[in-house]
Design an enzyme around this catalytic site. Structure first.
Site, short mmCIF file in Angstrom:
data_model
loop_
_atom_site.label_atom_id
_atom_site.label_comp_id
_atom_site.label_asym_id
_atom_site.label_seq_id
_atom_site.Cartn_x
_atom_site.Cartn_y
_atom_site.Cartn_z
N LYS A 96 4.22 9.24 5.16
CA LYS A 96 3.80 8.67 6.45
C LYS A 96 4.91 8.77 7.50
CE LYS A 96 0.49 5.63 4.12
NZ LYS A 96 0.90 5.78 2.70
O1 LIG Z 1 -4.97 4.23 4.16
C1 LIG Z 1 -4.22 4.37 3.20
C2 LIG Z 1 -3.20 5.31 3.19
C3 LIG Z 1 -2.45 5.42 2.06
N1 LIG Z 1 -2.66 4.66 0.98
C4 LIG Z 1 -1.82 4.88 -0.22
O2 LIG Z 1 -2.64 5.33 -1.30
C5 LIG Z 1 -2.23 4.72 -2.51
C6 LIG Z 1 -3.32 3.80 -3.03
O3 LIG Z 1 -2.92 3.19 -4.23
P1 LIG Z 1 -3.93 2.31 -5.17
O4 LIG Z 1 -3.02 1.78 -6.22
O5 LIG Z 1 -4.94 3.27 -5.72
O6 LIG Z 1 -4.53 1.28 -4.32
C7 LIG Z 1 -0.93 3.99 -2.19
O7 LIG Z 1 0.14 4.88 -2.37
C8 LIG Z 1 -1.07 3.67 -0.72
O8 LIG Z 1 0.16 3.52 -0.06
C9 LIG Z 1 -3.66 3.72 0.99
O9 LIG Z 1 -3.89 3.00 0.02
N2 LIG Z 1 -4.42 3.61 2.11
#
Ligand SMILES: O=c1ccn([C@@H]2O[C@H](COP(=O)(O)O)[C@@H](O)[C@H]2O)c(=O)[nH]1
Length: 275
Positions: A96
């Site tokens: 990001k």
């Molecule tokens: O809008 C967003 C952008 C990035 N993320 C990222 O994706 C993963 C989600 O992890 P989970 O454990 O499956 O919830 C994480 O790295 C976030 O920083 C997001 O969730 N939403």
């Protein structure tokens, strides 16, 4: 990696799964903690257990930089491991980033050249000159934050002017900088119902969709509203897969969770006539 190479992988694996390597050192199985590099050992085991059902891995950089220099070394080793053993896999640096042009150039070099990521997530807030330096790398991708999965997305992203929401403006304006061969967008699975409107603006682009699993987003809804004739989706699950089990059985359980998602994906791809 090209659009077609990514699509070929979708068809071959009947999957659009991205496994998120959010490998929090504090959540690792205890038996790994004696290893020289516990996070690396964990990542290798997760990757080896899931590579035949995943098309992408997404290390979130925060989980590495939080460990200081050793975290960056782990990240670099993980990238090299995946690239050498599974060269067909799409690698996403969930970093990001985005800053004034010359600083963005350094971020781009760090992730797309020094480390061999195929793509990087970029925040659009600083506009064109903060994004275009990432687009100078042939075969690499910018994944621009559009509509994120978190609650705070409602603070700014739905701000509306002349009937256009801010995230829609991001989708439209950014097409002046890149195209569906070098740019994707992040759209949270928790906001799947917005995907049909998003598809009207970006019918062909791949979308990175985090938020299934731990955040409760629905894979079926994501496919219903967001899948196109080339699939056009990379759906991420991190905690739901990698921390399904914290015992010596962790990789087996991670595989089970990944396979469960892949099987649902195969059905959804078939139902939509993509495969
Ligand atoms: O809008 C967003 C952008 C990035 N993320 C990222 O994706 C993963 C989600 O992890 P989970 O454990 O499956 O919830 C994480 O790295 C976030 O920083 C997001 O969730 N939403």
């Amino acid at each position: 990696m090209t659009y077609n190479e990514l699509f070929e992988q979708v068809k071959k694996k009947k999957s659009f799964l991205c496994v998120g390597l959010d490998s929090d050192i504090k959540k690792l199985p205890q038996h790994l903690m004696g290893a020289e590099d516990p996070v690396y050992e964990f990542n290798k085991a997760i990757v080896d257990a899931t590579a035949d059902v995943a098309i992408a891995y997404k290390p979130n950089i925060a989980f590495y930089e939080s460990n200081g220099v050793s975290g960056w070394i782990t990240l670099e080793k993980t990238v090299k491991y995946i690239k050498s053993k599974y060269p067909e896999i799409f690698l996403i640096a969930d970093a990001k980033r985005g800053d004034i042009g010359n600083t963005s150039e350094m971020y781009a070099r760090a992730f797309l050249e020094t480390m061999e990521f195929d793509s990087i997530t970029v925040a659009p807030y600083m506009g064109e000159d903060s994004v275009t330096p990432f687009l100078k790398y042939e075969g690499k991708w910018v994944i621009l934050l559009a509509l994120t999965s978190n609650k705070g997305a409602f603070d700014f992203q739905f701000f509306e002017e002349n009937g256009v929401k801010l995230y829609e403006r991001v989708l439209r304006k950014s097409q002046e900088w890149g195209n569906d061969q070098n740019m994707m967008y992040v759209v949270g699975a928790t906001k799947a119902e917005m995907l049909s409107g998003i598809r009207e603006i970006v019918p062909n682009h791949f979308l990175l969709v985090p938020g299934v699993g731990a955040q409760g987003g629905s894979l079926e809804e994501v496919a219903k509203y967001g899948m196109n004739s080339h699939c056009g989706l990379i759906v991420n699950s991190s905690r739901g897969i990698i921390f399904a089990d914290k015992t010596e059985n962790f990789a087996v359980r991670a595989r089970e969770e990944a396979v469960k998602l892949q099987q649902q994906m195969a059905e959804l791809l078939a139902a939509k006539g993509v495969i």
